[in-house]
Write a protein that holds these residues in place. Structure first.
Motif, PDB file in Angstrom:
ATOM      1  N   SER A  29       0.403  -1.324  -0.551  1.00 65.17           N
ATOM      2  CA  SER A  29       0.040  -0.151   0.418  1.00 65.17           C
ATOM      3  C   SER A  29       1.009   1.081   0.309  1.00 65.17           C
ATOM      4  O   SER A  29       1.763   0.925   0.695  1.00 65.17           O
ATOM      5  N   THR A  30      -0.367   2.448  -0.326  1.00 67.26           N
ATOM      6  CA  THR A  30       1.051   3.075  -0.453  1.00 67.26           C
ATOM      7  C   THR A  30      -0.205   4.442   0.918  1.00 67.26           C
ATOM      8  O   THR A  30      -1.230   3.982   1.277  1.00 67.26           O
ATOM      9  N   VAL A  31       1.324   4.517   2.272  1.00 62.36           N
ATOM     10  CA  VAL A  31       0.198   5.522   2.977  1.00 62.36           C
ATOM     11  C   VAL A  31       0.681   6.995   3.253  1.00 62.36           C
ATOM     12  O   VAL A  31       2.019   6.731   3.424  1.00 62.36           O
ATOM     13  N   ILE A  32       0.090   7.116   4.175  1.00 60.53           N
ATOM     14  CA  ILE A  32       1.033   9.048   4.275  1.00 60.53           C
ATOM     15  C   ILE A  32       0.752   8.562   6.024  1.00 60.53           C
ATOM     16  O   ILE A  32      -0.320   8.548   6.321  1.00 60.53           O
ATOM     17  N   PHE A  33       2.167   9.103   6.683  1.00 63.99           N
ATOM     18  CA  PHE A  33       2.055   9.407   7.952  1.00 63.99           C
ATOM     19  C   PHE A  33       1.661  10.964   8.139  1.00 63.99           C
ATOM     20  O   PHE A  33       2.817  11.673   7.819  1.00 63.99           O
ATOM     21  N   CYS A  34       1.359  11.129   9.889  1.00 62.65           N
ATOM     22  CA  CYS A  34       1.178  12.112  10.378  1.00 62.65           C
ATOM     23  C   CYS A  34       1.729  12.891  11.441  1.00 62.65           C
ATOM     24  O   CYS A  34       0.131  12.448  12.315  1.00 62.65           O
TER      25      CYS A  34
END
Length: 123
Positions: A29-34
């Motif tokens: 998957s492609t994941v954005i972490f913040c």
């Protein structure tokens, strides 16, 4: 989740929750972490105040080490494409700390071929 809780030796429940959530992400998957808002709001300043670090810069650098290591670990275990969203500088009181943290994080991730900083031009 505080970034500080993502250290390998941490046994506090937010790390367990993070690890459980990461296992549910489909491989590839492609994941954005913040992450980092809580750390910038209270953790970094408190660590310097308690003399755990001699400056905010050193505290932020240590925190970024933890963040990068955690992201690399998750990326490798799940074969993820990782993007890192900068901490939102929403509070006037913490904006200088957040902006400094984001710049340090951006600089660190610019050296990585596997972790991508989402440069939103917040400087």
């Amino acid at each position: 989740v505080k970034i500080w809780h993502l250290r390998p030796e941490c046994r506090f429940y937010p790390k367990t929750s993070f690890d459980n959530a990461m296992r549910k992400i489909p491989k590839g998957s492609t994941v954005i972490f913040c992450f980092g808002e809580i750390d910038c709001r209270e953790g970094l300043v408190a660590a310097v105040r308690k003399n755990k670090y001699e400056s905010l810069e050193k505290a932020a650098s240590a925190l970024i080490d933890v963040y990068v290591a955690a992201l690399k670990r998750v990326r490798k275990s799940r074969d993820l494409s990782v993007f890192v969203h900068p901490v939102a500088p929403v509070l006037n009181e913490t904006r200088p700390v957040v902006l400094d943290f984001n710049l340090m994080l951006k600089n660190r991730l610019s050296q990585s071929k596997i972790l991508n900083y989402l440069d939103l031009g917040e400087e």
